[in-house]
Motif scaffolding. Structure first.
Motif, PDB file in Angstrom:
ATOM      1  N   ILE A 159      -5.505  20.481  -9.085  1.00 17.15           N
ATOM      2  CA  ILE A 159      -4.562  20.879  -7.939  1.00 17.15           C
ATOM      3  C   ILE A 159      -2.992  21.048  -8.454  1.00 17.15           C
ATOM      4  N   ARG A 160      -2.607  22.440  -8.513  1.00 19.46           N
ATOM      5  CA  ARG A 160      -1.267  22.505  -8.829  1.00 19.46           C
ATOM      6  C   ARG A 160      -0.424  22.030  -7.624  1.00 19.46           C
ATOM      7  N   VAL A 161       0.431  21.141  -7.803  1.00 15.82           N
ATOM      8  CA  VAL A 161       0.938  20.079  -6.762  1.00 15.82           C
ATOM      9  C   VAL A 161       2.437  20.960  -6.208  1.00 15.82           C
ATOM     10  N   GLU A 162       2.368  21.198  -5.170  1.00 15.17           N
ATOM     11  CA  GLU A 162       3.348  22.118  -4.539  1.00 15.17           C
ATOM     12  C   GLU A 162       4.527  20.744  -3.860  1.00 15.17           C
ATOM     13  N   HIS A 163       3.835  19.840  -3.003  1.00 15.49           N
ATOM     14  CA  HIS A 163       4.504  19.003  -2.453  1.00 15.49           C
ATOM     15  C   HIS A 163       3.748  17.358  -2.653  1.00 15.49           C
ATOM     16  N   CYS A 164       4.555  16.251  -2.702  1.00  8.46           N
ATOM     17  CA  CYS A 164       3.969  15.267  -2.610  1.00  8.46           C
ATOM     18  C   CYS A 164       5.144  14.083  -2.078  1.00  8.46           C
ATOM     19  N   GLY A 165       4.439  13.436  -1.104  1.00  6.49           N
ATOM     20  CA  GLY A 165       5.232  12.298  -0.257  1.00  6.49           C
ATOM     21  C   GLY A 165       5.359  11.131  -1.182  1.00  6.49           C
ATOM     22  N   LEU A 166       6.330  10.290  -0.763  1.00  6.80           N
ATOM     23  CA  LEU A 166       6.695   9.320  -1.462  1.00  6.80           C
ATOM     24  C   LEU A 166       6.490   8.012  -0.400  1.00  6.80           C
ATOM     25  N   CYS A 167       5.636   7.044  -0.974  1.00  5.70           N
ATOM     26  CA  CYS A 167       5.212   6.186   0.111  1.00  5.70           C
ATOM     27  C   CYS A 167       5.620   4.585  -0.449  1.00  5.70           C
ATOM     28  N   HIS A 168       5.880   3.662   0.664  1.00  3.75           N
ATOM     29  CA  HIS A 168       6.060   2.416  -0.044  1.00  3.75           C
ATOM     30  C   HIS A 168       5.098   1.807  -1.043  1.00  3.75           C
ATOM     31  N   SER A 169       3.982   2.380  -1.022  1.00  2.00           N
ATOM     32  CA  SER A 169       3.000   1.741  -1.928  1.00  2.00           C
ATOM     33  C   SER A 169       3.493   2.176  -3.324  1.00  2.00           C
ATOM     34  N   ASP A 170       3.927   3.368  -3.228  1.00  2.00           N
ATOM     35  CA  ASP A 170       4.367   3.915  -4.746  1.00  2.00           C
ATOM     36  C   ASP A 170       5.614   2.788  -5.235  1.00  2.00           C
ATOM     37  N   LEU A 171       6.233   2.512  -4.469  1.00  2.00           N
ATOM     38  CA  LEU A 171       7.352   1.403  -4.902  1.00  2.00           C
ATOM     39  C   LEU A 171       6.582  -0.027  -5.253  1.00  2.00           C
ATOM     40  N   SER A 172       5.621  -0.556  -4.452  1.00  2.00           N
ATOM     41  CA  SER A 172       4.854  -1.643  -4.671  1.00  2.00           C
ATOM     42  C   SER A 172       4.223  -1.422  -6.199  1.00  2.00           C
ATOM     43  N   MET A 173       3.627  -0.212  -6.442  1.00  5.30           N
ATOM     44  CA  MET A 173       2.854  -0.073  -7.773  1.00  5.30           C
ATOM     45  C   MET A 173       3.970   0.110  -8.708  1.00  5.30           C
ATOM     46  N   ILE A 174       5.302   0.785  -8.614  1.00  4.31           N
ATOM     47  CA  ILE A 174       6.023   0.735  -9.590  1.00  4.31           C
ATOM     48  C   ILE A 174       6.655  -0.578  -9.970  1.00  4.31           C
ATOM     49  N   ASP A 175       6.866  -1.603  -8.931  1.00  7.58           N
ATOM     50  CA  ASP A 175       7.481  -2.785  -9.220  1.00  7.58           C
ATOM     51  C   ASP A 175       6.519  -3.746  -9.680  1.00  7.58           C
ATOM     52  N   SER A 176       5.229  -3.356  -9.762  1.00  2.91           N
ATOM     53  CA  SER A 176       4.018  -4.117  -9.984  1.00  2.91           C
ATOM     54  C   SER A 176       3.876  -5.410  -9.017  1.00  2.91           C
ATOM     55  N   GLN A 177       4.306  -5.227  -7.595  1.00  2.00           N
ATOM     56  CA  GLN A 177       4.463  -6.119  -6.720  1.00  2.00           C
ATOM     57  C   GLN A 177       2.894  -6.744  -6.393  1.00  2.00           C
ATOM     58  N   TRP A 178       1.988  -5.733  -6.464  1.00  2.00           N
ATOM     59  CA  TRP A 178       0.737  -6.344  -6.148  1.00  2.00           C
ATOM     60  C   TRP A 178      -0.062  -6.913  -7.441  1.00  2.00           C
ATOM     61  N   PRO A 220       2.486   3.597 -19.033  1.00  4.52           N
ATOM     62  CA  PRO A 220       2.918   4.483 -17.947  1.00  4.52           C
ATOM     63  C   PRO A 220       2.290   4.533 -16.898  1.00  4.52           C
ATOM     64  N   LEU A 221       3.135   4.560 -15.408  1.00  8.98           N
ATOM     65  CA  LEU A 221       2.467   4.821 -14.063  1.00  8.98           C
ATOM     66  C   LEU A 221       3.232   6.342 -13.614  1.00  8.98           C
ATOM     67  N   VAL A 222       2.260   7.168 -13.356  1.00  5.79           N
ATOM     68  CA  VAL A 222       2.870   8.213 -12.519  1.00  5.79           C
ATOM     69  C   VAL A 222       2.346   8.059 -11.070  1.00  5.79           C
ATOM     70  N   PRO A 223       3.333   7.717 -10.159  1.00 10.02           N
ATOM     71  CA  PRO A 223       2.949   7.550  -8.908  1.00 10.02           C
ATOM     72  C   PRO A 223       2.813   8.847  -8.176  1.00 10.02           C
ATOM     73  N   GLY A 224       2.884   8.657  -6.847  1.00 13.32           N
ATOM     74  CA  GLY A 224       2.384   9.862  -6.095  1.00 13.32           C
ATOM     75  C   GLY A 224       1.099  10.099  -5.386  1.00 13.32           C
ATOM     76  N   HIS A 225       0.933   9.978  -4.164  1.00 11.48           N
ATOM     77  CA  HIS A 225      -0.512  10.069  -3.844  1.00 11.48           C
ATOM     78  C   HIS A 225      -0.522  10.502  -2.242  1.00 11.48           C
ATOM     79  N   GLU A 226       0.514  11.532  -2.264  1.00  8.86           N
ATOM     80  CA  GLU A 226       0.487  12.380  -0.778  1.00  8.86           C
ATOM     81  C   GLU A 226       0.521  13.671  -1.122  1.00  8.86           C
TER      82      GLU A 226
END
Lengths: 335, 335
Positions: free
Chosen positions: B32-51, B57-63
């Motif tokens: 998929i050629r990404v046009e838009h991608c939402g930023l979700c609190h889960s991205d922050l949790s993953m960036i911070d390894s909160q869980w 490297p982690l490429v976040p973005g799942h919206e």
């Protein structure tokens, strides 16, 4: 005519003969000649004022089977001479939106048979007609009493949650409630697992309908059984390791409480979110659900497994139940 | 061709440009050629390894909203040139009993878009076709991204539990998830109450669809509202006084968690038994539920309320979300 009963005069006291005048019969009520009355743990809780607020004298007994002796002029559905059962609830208004929805058990003015009024350890007891449910002729009057409280309590979730014969279900605690749950679930067509802390009950659980019996404390079994059960029905009132049981619940499944567990029930949110799981609870069913249960019992030859005592030996019966030796429900009989 | 992305190289680090080679495209996958991608609190949790367990490297973005640029030979349902959305899940086997039941989100081999693989903060991203859901033409591509995670999370319970337009429902927490829940529920036909701890959001909640807005900490309101709500949907991840909320749940109603509350959730058994109440949780919906949601959004003109940032300002966007100022969802756009 005065009613001859057995009452506790103070918290924890043995029952003693007690006579009271029930006053004029309400037009929508029936008076039932008590033939049999089951003894339930809730009777003990009320005798001991374990939940607080018991008023004495207290006449316990809320698993009545008997014959309608008198019926008020506005009574429907039952008539003098009919054999009926009466459980925890004894009156609902029949007019509010909850009653009109069939949830007479949630009527705001619902009356409880042994709360603020006198119950079934007596020669007669009264109730609104809506809670006097006709007993099918195929059912044995001497053992049917426990269906009206213990039976209704464990049958109700099967109806409320539309449990399917293809479901895998489990019962925690094989006592007055649990042994009936096993019989219902087996007849319902489910795969049935019994959890019991009593070694002697493991073999009995199989004869009652379980496909397998597991010690309640078997953590390894639970750890080996993730996402296994569509319904785990908890009939005990002690604290167990609930997150472990929740892990054993299948996706969209339910850990369901009908036992009055006094300790807080606790889980992490992820234990619910992962697999869309549910923790829930319920009490007794409605009059319509009670009638449905009796019909099911008649078709599948399901009866409570009881030990019978004459009413005059009520205190022996209470001691027997308190000792934890009852297999599985105690029923008093008027002679 | 290498994918140009933004990645966190270690826990809590700002994102930085990152290039990776995705290897050959699987036959059932699309690129998929990404046009838009939402930023979700889960991205922050993953960036911070909160869980725990984030690998870098982690490429976040799942919206993600974008256009199918390449499709493997066994791709179904979508084709090159289609505009699609991609959420938290990116692959399921499509063959197991869970997939065959429509619960692709519970497939044992389900792949999560930013767990052990790279996500949507990139020029391109890959997924199994089953999780690339066609975006209806009526929906605005620039704001639709958050539907695929936040939206699906709060839409799913309405479908799973067959919430009715006659139900009275409430949302606790009016943020990225909660503001969409208000829009969905209002369009669903329900009576909608918003609980928010932010005074400034109370008026906004009304404009988003709530019939009334109540401060989350208003104990008096809860105490005055026993048995009132058929569904209370909890989107916050902080501990609240849950037994009080459970009291406000109507008979047969549900206190439902979609927020990752980390503290244990606790109740007494009687809080569940009395009124046959339920505590439950759920995650994202299935592909079919996602499609149903998009159709509903198109019919009712529902879109996330977003703030847009160019992808190169991803770290500013992250700071904005962390500050708690996002109203209500942040979306990155590729230029």
């Amino acid at each position: 005519m005065a009613i001859q009963a057995y009452a506790a005069m103070r918290a924890g006291a043995p029952l003693e003969p007690f006579e009271y005048d029930p006053g004029p019969l309400s037009p929508e009520h029936v008076e039932i000649r008590v033939e049999h009355c089951g003894l339930c743990h809730s009777d003990l809780s009320m005798i001991d004022s374990q939940w607080g607020g018991t008023s004495y004298p207290l006449v316990p007994g809320h698993e009545v089977v008997g014959v309608v002796e008198t019926a008020g002029p506005q009574v429907k559905n039952v008539k003098v001479g009919d054999r009926v059962g009466l459980g925890w609830f004894s009156s609902s208004c029949t007019g509010c939106v909850r009653c009109l929805s069939g949830d007479h058990n949630w009527c705001r003015t619902v009356e409880q048979t042994i709360v603020g009024r006198h119950g079934g350890f007596a020669d007669r007891v009264r109730a609104h007609w809506v809670w006097a449910t006709p007993l099918p002729a195929a059912l044995d009057a001497s053992s049917a009493g426990p269906l009206f409280c213990g039976g209704s309590t464990v049958f109700n979730p099967l109806v409320q949650y539309a449990i399917k014969p293809t479901d895998r279900v489990a019962v925690v605690g094989i006592g007055g409630l649990g042994h009936l749950a096993l019989k219902f679930m087996r007849a319902w067509g489910c795969e049935v697992t019994a959890f019991t802390s009593s070694e002697s009950k493991q073999a009995e659980a199989l004869s009652l309908g379980a496909h397998r019996a597991v010690p309640t404390g078997d953590r390894d079994f639970l750890l080996r059984s993730p996402r296994s059960f569509d319904l785990i029905l908890v009939t005990v009132n002690v604290a167990l390791e609930w997150p472990l049981f929740l892990q054993a619940v299948a996706p969209r499944g339910r850990l369901h409480f009908v036992g009055a567990v006094m300790d807080p029930i606790s889980t992490g949110a992820f234990g619910l979110i992962s697999g869309q799981k549910t923790m829930s609870g319920s009490g007794l069913g409605s009059p319509a659900t009670t009638a449905k249960m009796l019909d099911f019992c008649a078709r599948h030859a399901i009866a409570p497994q009881i030990e019978s005592f004459p009413m005059r030996r009520i205190n022996d019966a209470i001691e027997h139940l308190r000792s934890g030796k009852a297999r599985y429900r105690v029923v008093l009989r008027n002679e």
